[in-house]
Design an enzyme around this catalytic site. Structure first.
Site, PDB file in Angstrom:
ATOM      1  CG  ASP A  98     -44.298 -61.448 133.535  1.00  0.00           C
ATOM      2  OD1 ASP A  98     -43.787 -60.618 132.764  1.00  0.00           O
ATOM      3  OD2 ASP A  98     -43.756 -62.522 133.836  1.00  0.00           O
ATOM      4  CG  ASN A 157     -52.987 -69.272 129.111  1.00  0.00           C
ATOM      5  OD1 ASN A 157     -52.007 -69.951 129.420  1.00  0.00           O
ATOM      6  ND2 ASN A 157     -54.132 -69.796 128.764  1.00  0.00           N
ATOM      7  CD  GLU A 183     -41.119 -67.451 124.218  1.00  0.00           C
ATOM      8  OE1 GLU A 183     -41.233 -68.380 125.034  1.00  0.00           O
ATOM      9  OE2 GLU A 183     -41.240 -67.601 122.980  1.00  0.00           O
ATOM     10  CD  GLU A 254     -53.405 -80.467 129.487  1.00  0.00           C
ATOM     11  OE1 GLU A 254     -54.352 -80.052 128.804  1.00  0.00           O
ATOM     12  OE2 GLU A 254     -53.530 -81.389 130.304  1.00  0.00           O
ATOM     13  CB  CYS A 288     -56.289 -73.566 126.501  1.00  0.00           C
ATOM     14  SG  CYS A 288     -56.532 -74.152 128.183  1.00  0.00           S
ATOM     15  CE  LYS A 459     -61.919 -84.029 116.555  1.00  0.00           C
ATOM     16  NZ  LYS A 459     -63.285 -83.457 116.496  1.00  0.00           N
ATOM     17  CD  GLU A 466     -51.015 -80.085 132.837  1.00  0.00           C
ATOM     18  OE1 GLU A 466     -51.717 -79.073 132.685  1.00  0.00           O
ATOM     19  OE2 GLU A 466     -49.769 -80.047 132.880  1.00  0.00           O
TER      20      GLU A 466
HETATM   21  P1  NAD Z   1     -46.563 -71.571 122.273  1.00  0.00           P
HETATM   22  O1  NAD Z   1     -46.833 -72.913 121.711  1.00  0.00           O
HETATM   23  O2  NAD Z   1     -46.132 -70.493 121.370  1.00  0.00           O
HETATM   24  O3  NAD Z   1     -45.433 -71.663 123.414  1.00  0.00           O
HETATM   25  C1  NAD Z   1     -45.582 -72.524 124.527  1.00  0.00           C
HETATM   26  C2  NAD Z   1     -44.220 -72.802 125.115  1.00  0.00           C
HETATM   27  O4  NAD Z   1     -43.475 -73.634 124.226  1.00  0.00           O
HETATM   28  C3  NAD Z   1     -43.354 -71.563 125.351  1.00  0.00           C
HETATM   29  O5  NAD Z   1     -42.667 -71.719 126.569  1.00  0.00           O
HETATM   30  C4  NAD Z   1     -42.395 -71.598 124.169  1.00  0.00           C
HETATM   31  O6  NAD Z   1     -41.162 -70.949 124.419  1.00  0.00           O
HETATM   32  C5  NAD Z   1     -42.190 -73.083 124.008  1.00  0.00           C
HETATM   33  N1  NAD Z   1     -41.790 -73.507 122.668  1.00  0.00           N
HETATM   34  C6  NAD Z   1     -42.085 -72.936 121.486  1.00  0.00           C
HETATM   35  N2  NAD Z   1     -41.581 -73.658 120.474  1.00  0.00           N
HETATM   36  C7  NAD Z   1     -40.952 -74.725 121.031  1.00  0.00           C
HETATM   37  C8  NAD Z   1     -40.247 -75.841 120.496  1.00  0.00           C
HETATM   38  N3  NAD Z   1     -40.094 -76.012 119.188  1.00  0.00           N
HETATM   39  N4  NAD Z   1     -39.741 -76.756 121.363  1.00  0.00           N
HETATM   40  C9  NAD Z   1     -39.913 -76.611 122.698  1.00  0.00           C
HETATM   41  N5  NAD Z   1     -40.560 -75.574 123.254  1.00  0.00           N
HETATM   42  C10 NAD Z   1     -41.088 -74.636 122.433  1.00  0.00           C
HETATM   43  O7  NAD Z   1     -47.896 -71.193 123.066  1.00  0.00           O
HETATM   44  P2  NAD Z   1     -48.235 -69.819 123.794  1.00  0.00           P
HETATM   45  O8  NAD Z   1     -48.439 -68.782 122.724  1.00  0.00           O
HETATM   46  O9  NAD Z   1     -47.267 -69.567 124.879  1.00  0.00           O
HETATM   47  O10 NAD Z   1     -49.626 -70.161 124.493  1.00  0.00           O
HETATM   48  C11 NAD Z   1     -50.863 -70.087 123.863  1.00  0.00           C
HETATM   49  C12 NAD Z   1     -51.332 -71.464 123.419  1.00  0.00           C
HETATM   50  O11 NAD Z   1     -51.324 -72.358 124.528  1.00  0.00           O
HETATM   51  C13 NAD Z   1     -52.752 -71.470 122.897  1.00  0.00           C
HETATM   52  O12 NAD Z   1     -52.839 -72.288 121.764  1.00  0.00           O
HETATM   53  C14 NAD Z   1     -53.535 -72.089 124.028  1.00  0.00           C
HETATM   54  O13 NAD Z   1     -54.745 -72.703 123.664  1.00  0.00           O
HETATM   55  C15 NAD Z   1     -52.565 -73.065 124.588  1.00  0.00           C
HETATM   56  N6  NAD Z   1     -52.887 -73.397 125.984  1.00  0.00           N
HETATM   57  C16 NAD Z   1     -53.355 -74.653 126.271  1.00  0.00           C
HETATM   58  C17 NAD Z   1     -53.709 -74.986 127.576  1.00  0.00           C
HETATM   59  C18 NAD Z   1     -54.232 -76.358 127.923  1.00  0.00           C
HETATM   60  O14 NAD Z   1     -54.199 -76.701 129.095  1.00  0.00           O
HETATM   61  N7  NAD Z   1     -54.713 -77.144 126.976  1.00  0.00           N
HETATM   62  C19 NAD Z   1     -53.565 -74.027 128.590  1.00  0.00           C
HETATM   63  C20 NAD Z   1     -53.076 -72.760 128.263  1.00  0.00           C
HETATM   64  C21 NAD Z   1     -52.741 -72.457 126.953  1.00  0.00           C
END
Ligand code: NAD
Length: 492
Positions: A98, A157, A183, A254, A288, A459, A466
């Site tokens: 996946d 990820n 998704e 996060e 991230c 920030k 978590e």
């Molecule tokens: P994304 O923000 O595009 O999506 C994250 C989730 O939010 C998905 O399930 C998506 O369907 C949902 N989503 C999108 N828009 C929404 C809305 N308006 N309302 C509610 N839900 C919504 O992120 P991504 O592309 O899946 O992941 C990559 C990002 O995640 C990178 O910026 C990465 O740094 C961050 N990340 C952070 C951590 C952390 O622990 N800080 C860990 C992993 C990834």
């Protein structure tokens, strides 16, 4: 477990109230193997009516689960972590198909980290308590109570790890959780749901709804949901927080980062280079907390670059299911194009490609989203590749002279997720770390995240934490109870 590698994974339904259920929306989408471009299976989308059904089920689940003792809840979670470990191999393969990440990572990190988290909170569940205070006659006590129904929204990820990192503390505290995976990676959260049910979790306490932003919004805007915990991009975090504000939900965010990794002249060069590789190329750069701005002090810069290039050239990119593969495929064609766009931009901005810099030439990998691990040398702080989160295998190397200077430059970003310092001078390490604006700092290592240690950003990289005992604070609320023993004194 059926094997998606053989193309026989059936359409995936929603998981509501302890079993698979057809989505009322009648809509579905396909999930694709990032390494081959092949469709793994179709997945049903949760519309508004499905989210309503998930909330109604969670309400029932919560009523039972929240009345059980912490010891009983811990017992269920403990059983779940044992099953996760027993199925590690199968779950890791599914995660690889996946996400495109290498099996050598998925098998030792993703599921295990999730199981560690479930085990940790299983242990804490029985110890949750309030406090009692004597007031010289009257007294009060506090009850630590669950919030109610929590929504977990995941990134792509670390899908099963994120599902565990959110659900374990939520469930340990007596909440119910509705989880929406990203998704692009919908599969393993469903397996986690099956495992929780098998372990004895009451129906409705962990429901999985699938879909896009719209499904996420149906959760964040739902008045019956008390909290939302999101892992995702900064922009998504802002939208989620705004939507959650309509009913003043608790939020844990996060989010993304552009973290600095600072290497002083006196650092052990081999360890520092290893740290930089881990901080940039693990999960093909889709982490991230990655330390993508690598600041190396002038005296060590050239030797560091030479060793970094040599070791980067040795990384094995290829089929993620090959146990020797160290660099897998990026999550999607779109994301791959975005990362390649940044590499082009880096060249245009005048940075020098020291190694990598595009797609591999191997024709066998042409249908997958592969990008070579790339090191840009000669970077400057104002370049877009140095300022913006790329979320791919792209390292920017920067040079610095003085401690004061590097602290200021490291902090000159709206992000604040993580940071790393390599030096043999421990007094300096602590001094520098104290001034870095980051939620997690590593000294002489990088990206190590034991469950016992709080994790999160400052920030614009996030709100809340978590893992660790602190996550309990984010999944409970206190009730104060005053007890009078001597009647009511009346001024009337
Ligand atoms: P994304 O923000 O595009 O999506 C994250 C989730 O939010 C998905 O399930 C998506 O369907 C949902 N989503 C999108 N828009 C929404 C809305 N308006 N309302 C509610 N839900 C919504 O992120 P991504 O592309 O899946 O992941 C990559 C990002 O995640 C990178 O910026 C990465 O740094 C961050 N990340 C952070 C951590 C952390 O622990 N800080 C860990 C992993 C990834």
């Amino acid at each position: 477990m059926t094997s998606p590698a053989k193309g026989n994974l059936p359409e995936q339904k929603l998981y509501i109230h302890g079993r698979y259920q057809d989505a009322l929306s009648g809509r579905s989408f396909e999930t694709v193997n990032p390494a081959t471009g092949e469709v793994i299976c179709s997945v049903q989308v949760a519309g508004a009516e499905d989210v309503e059904a998930a909330v109604a089920s969670a309400r029932e689940g919560f009523a039972r689960w929240s009345r059980m003792s912490g010891t009983e809840r811990g017992r269920v979670l403990n059983k779940a972590q044992r099953i996760l470990r027993e199925r590690n191999r199968d779950l890791a393969i599914l995660e690889v198909l996946d996400t495109g990440k290498p099996i050598q990572e998925a098998e030792v990190v993703d599921v295990i980290s999730g199981a560690d988290c479930v085990e940790y909170y299983a242990g804490l569940a029985a110890s949750l308590h309030g406090e009692h205070m004597d007031l010289g006659g009257d007294f009060f006590y506090t009850r630590r109570e669950p919030l109610g129904i929590c929504a977990g929204i995941g990134a792509w990820n670390y899908p099963i790890q994120i599902a565990c990192w959110k659900s374990a503390p939520a469930l340990a505290c007596g909440n119910a959780m509705i989880f929406k995976p990203a998704e692009l990676t919908p599969l393993t959260a469903l397996k986690l749901a099956e495992i929780y049910t098998e372990a004895g979790l009451p129906d409705g306490c962990f429901n999985v709804v699938q879909g896009f932003a719209e499904t996420g919004q149906a959760l964040t805007r739902h008045p019956g949901i008390a909290k939302v915990s999101l892992t995702g991009e900064v922009g998504t975090g802002k939208k989620v927080m705004a939507d959650a504000a309509q009913s003043l939900k608790h939020v844990t965010l996060e989010l993304g980062g552009k973290s600095p990794l600072i290497v002083f002249d006196d650092a052990d060069i081999e360890h520092a280079v290893n740290g930089a590789l881990l901080a940039n190329f693990y999960t093909q750069g889709e982490v991230c907390s990655n330390g993508t701005r690598v600041f190396v002090q002038e005296g060590l810069h050239d030797a560091f670059l030479a060793r970094l290039v040599e070791k980067t050239k040795g990384l094995k990119l290829g089929d993620p299911l090959d146990p020797k593969t160290q660099i897998g495929a990026l999550i999607s064609r779109e994301h791959c194009e975005k990362v390649l766009g940044y590499i082009d931009l880096g060249r245009k901005e005048g940075a020098e490609v020291a190694v990598g810099g595009g797609r591999p030439e191997n024709a066998a990998l042409a249908r997958g989203n592969f990008v070579l691990p790339t090191v840009f040398a000669g970077c400057h702080d104002d370049m877009a590749i140095v300022r913006e989160e790329i979320f791919g295998p792209v390292l920017s190397l920067l040079s610095f002279k003085e401690e004061e200077e590097v602290i200021a430059r490291a902090n000159a970003t709206p992000f604040g997720l993580s940071a790393g310092v390599f030096t043999r001078d421990l007094a300096r390490a602590h001094r520098v770390v104290a001034r870095l604006e980051a939620g997690t700092c590593w000294i002489n290592t990088y990206n190590v995240t034991p469950i016992e240690m709080p994790f999160g950003g400052v920030k614009q990289s996030g709100i809340g934490r978590e893992n660790g005992r602190i996550a309990i604070e984010h999944y409970t609320q206190l009730k104060s109870v005053y007890v009078a023993l001597n009647g009511v004194d009346s001024p009337y």
